[in-house]
Structures are given as C-alpha cells and as structure tokens.
Scaffold this motif. Sequence first.
Motif, PDB file in Angstrom:
ATOM      1  N   ALA A 431      44.053  45.291  45.299  1.00 22.63           N
ATOM      2  CA  ALA A 431      44.154  46.191  46.451  1.00 22.63           C
ATOM      3  C   ALA A 431      43.900  47.633  46.024  1.00 22.63           C
ATOM      4  CB  ALA A 431      45.526  46.051  47.098  1.00 22.63           C
ATOM      5  N   GLU A 432      44.462  48.002  44.866  1.00 25.71           N
ATOM      6  CA  GLU A 432      44.340  49.377  44.375  1.00 25.71           C
ATOM      7  C   GLU A 432      42.929  49.697  43.925  1.00 25.71           C
ATOM      8  OE1 GLU A 432      45.837  52.004  40.513  1.00 25.71           O
ATOM      9  OE2 GLU A 432      46.908  50.156  41.070  1.00 25.71           O
ATOM     10  N   LEU A 433      42.293  48.768  43.202  1.00 19.98           N
ATOM     11  CA  LEU A 433      41.023  49.083  42.560  1.00 19.98           C
ATOM     12  C   LEU A 433      39.799  48.741  43.404  1.00 19.98           C
ATOM     13  CD1 LEU A 433      41.717  48.009  38.854  1.00 19.98           C
ATOM     14  CD2 LEU A 433      41.872  50.280  39.883  1.00 19.98           C
ATOM     15  N   VAL A 434      39.882  47.692  44.213  1.00 18.62           N
ATOM     16  CA  VAL A 434      38.671  47.257  44.947  1.00 18.62           C
ATOM     17  C   VAL A 434      38.922  47.065  46.436  1.00 18.62           C
ATOM     18  CG1 VAL A 434      37.691  46.193  42.886  1.00 18.62           C
ATOM     19  CG2 VAL A 434      39.102  44.819  44.414  1.00 18.62           C
ATOM     20  N   GLY A 435      40.099  47.471  46.932  1.00 18.27           N
ATOM     21  CA  GLY A 435      40.365  47.390  48.369  1.00 18.27           C
ATOM     22  C   GLY A 435      40.638  45.993  48.883  1.00 18.27           C
ATOM     23  N   PHE A 436      41.103  45.093  48.033  1.00 18.08           N
ATOM     24  CA  PHE A 436      41.416  43.715  48.437  1.00 18.08           C
ATOM     25  C   PHE A 436      42.574  43.727  49.432  1.00 18.08           C
ATOM     26  CE2 PHE A 436      43.849  39.732  47.453  1.00 18.08           C
ATOM     27  CZ  PHE A 436      42.919  38.828  47.942  1.00 18.08           C
ATOM     28  N   ASP A 437      42.448  42.952  50.521  1.00 14.74           N
ATOM     29  CA  ASP A 437      43.510  42.938  51.534  1.00 14.74           C
ATOM     30  C   ASP A 437      44.125  41.558  51.722  1.00 14.74           C
ATOM     31  OD1 ASP A 437      41.443  41.608  52.744  1.00 14.74           O
ATOM     32  OD2 ASP A 437      41.327  42.907  54.516  1.00 14.74           O
ATOM     33  N   GLY A 438      43.922  40.671  50.745  1.00 13.97           N
ATOM     34  CA  GLY A 438      44.498  39.330  50.843  1.00 13.97           C
ATOM     35  C   GLY A 438      45.847  39.240  50.150  1.00 13.97           C
ATOM     36  N   THR A 439      46.369  38.007  50.063  1.00 16.00           N
ATOM     37  CA  THR A 439      47.685  37.783  49.444  1.00 16.00           C
ATOM     38  C   THR A 439      47.662  36.735  48.341  1.00 16.00           C
ATOM     39  OG1 THR A 439      48.236  36.120  51.123  1.00 16.00           O
ATOM     40  CG2 THR A 439      48.896  38.412  51.576  1.00 16.00           C
ATOM     41  N   ASP A 440      46.516  36.122  48.093  1.00 15.55           N
ATOM     42  CA  ASP A 440      46.425  35.045  47.106  1.00 15.55           C
ATOM     43  C   ASP A 440      45.963  35.595  45.755  1.00 15.55           C
ATOM     44  OD1 ASP A 440      44.420  32.796  45.789  1.00 15.55           O
ATOM     45  OD2 ASP A 440      46.232  31.935  46.666  1.00 15.55           O
ATOM     46  N   ALA A 441      46.735  35.283  44.675  1.00 18.77           N
ATOM     47  CA  ALA A 441      46.414  35.798  43.350  1.00 18.77           C
ATOM     48  C   ALA A 441      45.075  35.272  42.846  1.00 18.77           C
ATOM     49  CB  ALA A 441      47.524  35.445  42.371  1.00 18.77           C
ATOM     50  N   GLY A 442      44.749  34.015  43.159  1.00 20.65           N
ATOM     51  CA  GLY A 442      43.483  33.443  42.726  1.00 20.65           C
ATOM     52  C   GLY A 442      42.302  34.151  43.352  1.00 20.65           C
ATOM     53  N   GLU A 443      42.405  34.451  44.646  1.00 26.26           N
ATOM     54  CA  GLU A 443      41.340  35.183  45.318  1.00 26.26           C
ATOM     55  C   GLU A 443      41.222  36.597  44.768  1.00 26.26           C
ATOM     56  OE1 GLU A 443      42.071  35.074  49.468  1.00 26.26           O
ATOM     57  OE2 GLU A 443      41.891  32.889  49.641  1.00 26.26           O
ATOM     58  N   ALA A 444      42.373  37.196  44.477  1.00 25.36           N
ATOM     59  CA  ALA A 444      42.360  38.541  43.898  1.00 25.36           C
ATOM     60  C   ALA A 444      41.656  38.544  42.551  1.00 25.36           C
ATOM     61  CB  ALA A 444      43.798  39.060  43.759  1.00 25.36           C
ATOM     62  N   ALA A 445      41.909  37.515  41.737  1.00 23.24           N
ATOM     63  CA  ALA A 445      41.257  37.423  40.428  1.00 23.24           C
ATOM     64  C   ALA A 445      39.746  37.326  40.588  1.00 23.24           C
ATOM     65  CB  ALA A 445      41.794  36.215  39.674  1.00 23.24           C
ATOM     66  N   THR A 446      39.295  36.521  41.532  1.00 23.70           N
ATOM     67  CA  THR A 446      37.858  36.359  41.759  1.00 23.70           C
ATOM     68  C   THR A 446      37.216  37.679  42.178  1.00 23.70           C
ATOM     69  OG1 THR A 446      38.145  34.035  42.397  1.00 23.70           O
ATOM     70  CG2 THR A 446      36.131  35.142  43.131  1.00 23.70           C
ATOM     71  N   VAL A 447      37.887  38.392  43.082  1.00 18.86           N
ATOM     72  CA  VAL A 447      37.355  39.668  43.567  1.00 18.86           C
ATOM     73  C   VAL A 447      37.271  40.682  42.432  1.00 18.86           C
ATOM     74  CG1 VAL A 447      37.857  41.637  45.063  1.00 18.86           C
ATOM     75  CG2 VAL A 447      38.099  39.317  45.948  1.00 18.86           C
ATOM     76  N   LEU A 448      38.313  40.729  41.602  1.00 23.59           N
ATOM     77  CA  LEU A 448      38.316  41.659  40.484  1.00 23.59           C
ATOM     78  C   LEU A 448      37.202  41.358  39.485  1.00 23.59           C
ATOM     79  CD1 LEU A 448      42.168  41.933  39.859  1.00 23.59           C
ATOM     80  CD2 LEU A 448      40.636  43.853  40.407  1.00 23.59           C
ATOM     81  N   LEU A 449      37.010  40.088  39.176  1.00 23.82           N
ATOM     82  CA  LEU A 449      35.966  39.718  38.215  1.00 23.82           C
ATOM     83  C   LEU A 449      34.578  40.008  38.778  1.00 23.82           C
ATOM     84  CD1 LEU A 449      37.451  36.385  36.800  1.00 23.82           C
ATOM     85  CD2 LEU A 449      37.289  38.583  35.633  1.00 23.82           C
ATOM     86  N   GLU A 450      34.398  39.771  40.070  1.00 18.89           N
ATOM     87  CA  GLU A 450      33.107  40.072  40.685  1.00 18.89           C
ATOM     88  C   GLU A 450      32.847  41.582  40.680  1.00 18.89           C
ATOM     89  OE1 GLU A 450      33.371  38.299  44.512  1.00 18.89           O
ATOM     90  OE2 GLU A 450      32.788  36.280  43.814  1.00 18.89           O
ATOM     91  N   ALA A 451      33.898  42.359  40.951  1.00 20.71           N
ATOM     92  CA  ALA A 451      33.750  43.819  40.955  1.00 20.71           C
ATOM     93  C   ALA A 451      33.431  44.329  39.559  1.00 20.71           C
ATOM     94  CB  ALA A 451      35.030  44.470  41.492  1.00 20.71           C
ATOM     95  N   ARG A 452      34.085  43.737  38.558  1.00 12.46           N
ATOM     96  CA  ARG A 452      33.799  44.140  37.162  1.00 12.46           C
ATOM     97  C   ARG A 452      32.360  43.796  36.816  1.00 12.46           C
ATOM     98  NH1 ARG A 452      33.902  40.933  32.563  1.00 12.46           N
ATOM     99  NH2 ARG A 452      34.090  42.050  30.557  1.00 12.46           N
TER     100      ARG A 452
END
Length: 491
Positions: A431-452
């Motif tokens: 949420a802090e780094l890429v504006g993720f608005d979900g609640t699932d840790a797995g989805e957050a991990a995917t978004v972070l890796l894609e952003a990286r």
Amino acid sequence: MLIYNSQTHKKQELAPIEEGKIRMYVCGPTVYDQIHIGNARTFLSFDVIRRYLMYKGYQVTFAQNLTDVDDKIINRANETGTTADAVAEEFSAAFIEQMRRFNVLDPDIRPRATQEIEAMIDMISGLIDKNHAYAVENGDVYFSVRSDNHYGVLSGRDLDQLMAGARVEENDLKRDPFDFALWKAAKPGEPSWPSPWGDGRPGWHTECCAMIHRYLGTPIDIHGGGADLIFPHHENEVAQCMCNWNTALANVWMHTGMLRVDGDKMSKSLGNFYTLKEVLDSYDADAVRLLMLQTHYRTPLDFSYERLDGAVGTLERLNTCVQNLRWAAERTSSEQRALDDTDRTLAEVIDQTRAEFVRSMDDDFNTAGALAALFQLVTAANTYLDQTSSSVACSVAVRAADTLVELCDVLGICVGTSGDELPEGLVGLAAELVGFDGTDAGEAATVLLEARGEARANKDWGRADAIRDGIAALGLAIEDTPAGARLRAQD
C-alpha cells in the motif's frame, strides 16, 4: 525385492508368509532417558523400510515395544528420587514425541512390557514344562541355553568357544553361566507382579518374544533392530520361540549398522554423545533424515555436524528445485503448445529416476542409490529451467516436481514447502510503495515483485531497492529464478 538376512548372511527374495502382507517387528527403546542419535538411526531405517513396503503395495502390520520395566529404569528412579513408573512414563512420552518430530510413523501396535506380564508368564511356564527353563530357590527363572540344540543359529556363536575367553556374570544359582533370566525375583522397592514362582518382574530378553507371538503370531516376516542386539538379545529371542512353540520367530532378520561420531564411537566420556532431541532442536528433521539415508542402513554411519550442515544445503537444493519447478508452471502461458526436445529430455529423466529409485530400493533398501537417482532429476530439472523461458514452461515441470515430492515422501522427507506463511506486513508495504488497496498478503507479494521488475526494467534502481529493502525488513528475500522472481524466508 532382495533383502539381506542377518541369519543367512546373504540377500534373498522377499517372500511374504501371507501374500500381499508383511508382519514386522522392531525392538523399541528402554525408556529411562532421551534416545540418542544411534537409536534414532535404527528407528529411521526401519521407518523407511516400512514406508517403501507400503509404497510397493504391501499391507504392513508394524509392531514396536516399549521396555518400561528394567534395571536402567529402576536405577534412574533411585538416582532422581522418583518412581520407576514415573521415569518410564516420562521417557515413553519423550520417545513418542521425538519420533513424531523425526517424522517416524507411529507403529500399528505399541505394547508395553508392564502390560504384557500375563503373556510372558504363560511363555515362561511353557518353557519350564518343556524342560527348557527352571526356577531356583529365590524365585528367579532361567532359560537353559544348552537345552537348545540350535542355540547360536542367528549369531553363529559357539558356546564352547565363547566360554574360553568370555566374561560372564557369576551366579551360583544358574546351572550354566550362559543361562539367562526369564523372570527376576522381587527386590525391596522395585516394581513387581505375582507369578507362580513368586513376585517379580520379567527379564529383558523375555518380552519381545511373548509380544510378537501374541500380537503378530509366529513366525513373522521381518524382525529388526540394531546390530548390537544380534547377540545375546535376538539370539535369546530365537531360542525361546523355537523351544516353546517349535517355530522360528522370524523369516528374515534385519540389523542396522552402528553410528560413530567424527570417526569415534559415541560416548559420554568422549563428549560426543548426542540425543535426538538436542539435534532436532537445532536442525530440521528432514536434513537429519537426509544425512542418515545417504549411508546404507547396514553400513556404519559417521555422524558429524559438518556433514549435517552439508545435508542442510542438500535439502535446500531439493526444496528450491521443487519450488522453482512449480513457480515456473504457475507462470506458464495458458496457450497450449507441443512438447519440444527440452521437455522430452526432462520427461525421459523423470521416467529414469522412478525406475532407478525402485531398482535401488528393491536391492536391500539402498537409500543412497535412491537419493542419487533423485539428484539426477534435480540436476536435469535445473537445466530444464535454465533453458526454458517462463512463458513456455509446461506440465512436464509439474511432473518433475510431483515426482520429487512423491519419492522423497517414501523416504519420509518433506520437500517443496517453505513452511512459512507470508507476513501480513506485505499488505501495508505494498500500500505504501505501490498503492495496493487489497488485503491478501499473496496478492501484495505479487504486486510488489511486479513493481520491482518494472522498476529494474526502467533502470529505476532507487525504487527497486526500496521494494527490496522493505521486503527484507519483513524477514524475506527476493530470489530471482529463470521463471521469475519469488519470495522466500531469509537464510
């Protein structure tokens, strides 16, 4: 399937007494302390033997006793100011706990000596009636070794030769120095049970024979234990069974080699005595199993923490390979494609691995050969992943991963799972780094890796490093694989 029979000193074809079924017994511990890693090696070996027989389709009935009355238990109780029952209960529970931590399957039948007194008294009475045992004036009962014309058939020992230089217990009540106690008369303060010869308790050599006959029938298919039990313990079991029921105790006798530590005999006096508990408190059970299974069960095993550290790395190689294969398969394009030469090569190695695994295990449970076959597949799978892009990896990757997991499971080794859940902190970080608005840790991990990945592609190294550092602060590391990036626990 060939099995080495300690009695005949050669391999023989497995020939079950009852088609499709195996009755198997392994001597359990005397529960007066935590078991040491030498004990653990024996119990692990027979756990793998049992697992493989089940894998081959046999219905295995596995029994293992707990010796919960013995001189060692009584001595421990006296030293600690407690009772023999309390000592036996504490270390029976400890043994069961450590076996489960070590991923050793519970036996189907786990008789305790103190609960089998009646069966032992019946057997002793039969031996007396047949003139193979005798009671003496103080209430002890002894087996008459020289009444058994076949004594020594298991170990190959000759009593007359042993007599020349043997150290035997001096006991004026025994007719022969080699006669052994079936029943011990009660002493003040010791646990005891009533019997036709007076209150007392069974001798150590008595219990297994009576338990096997009661729960499994005689003969059984396989009787196992450590090599140190061949004489006199297992020899005495053979004698009692043959003399009382006129039948062999087991068709096949199997014994594990001894364990040494850094090349020396394990000994408290040398400071190299380790319990299974203290080893498992510091190392993953799968790594310990992997180390022990690299040596054939009949061969002496040299244990060292250096070798155990090596097994940790070997286990990680297995785990990483399985995870990378599955990671590649998960990222595969949904479009169908024909198998190419790379796929076909891996598929051939999968088939070869299965065949070699079975061939090795069919040859007296050669776990070293079986592991070699598994790492042949690991090498081929890693080559496959290096040569295959994430967009075209296909179902052969799943087959390879499933094969490794399945065959490792036959050895009681669990691979392919990290055992760690993703921390919820990934949600806040995304949420802090890429504006993720979900609640699932797995989805957050995917978004972070894609952003990286996007940041690296755009040479935005500051953003890429910020994502990496934020993930590292949560105890995770980013692993870049041929199939893409994924998260794993930090080393």
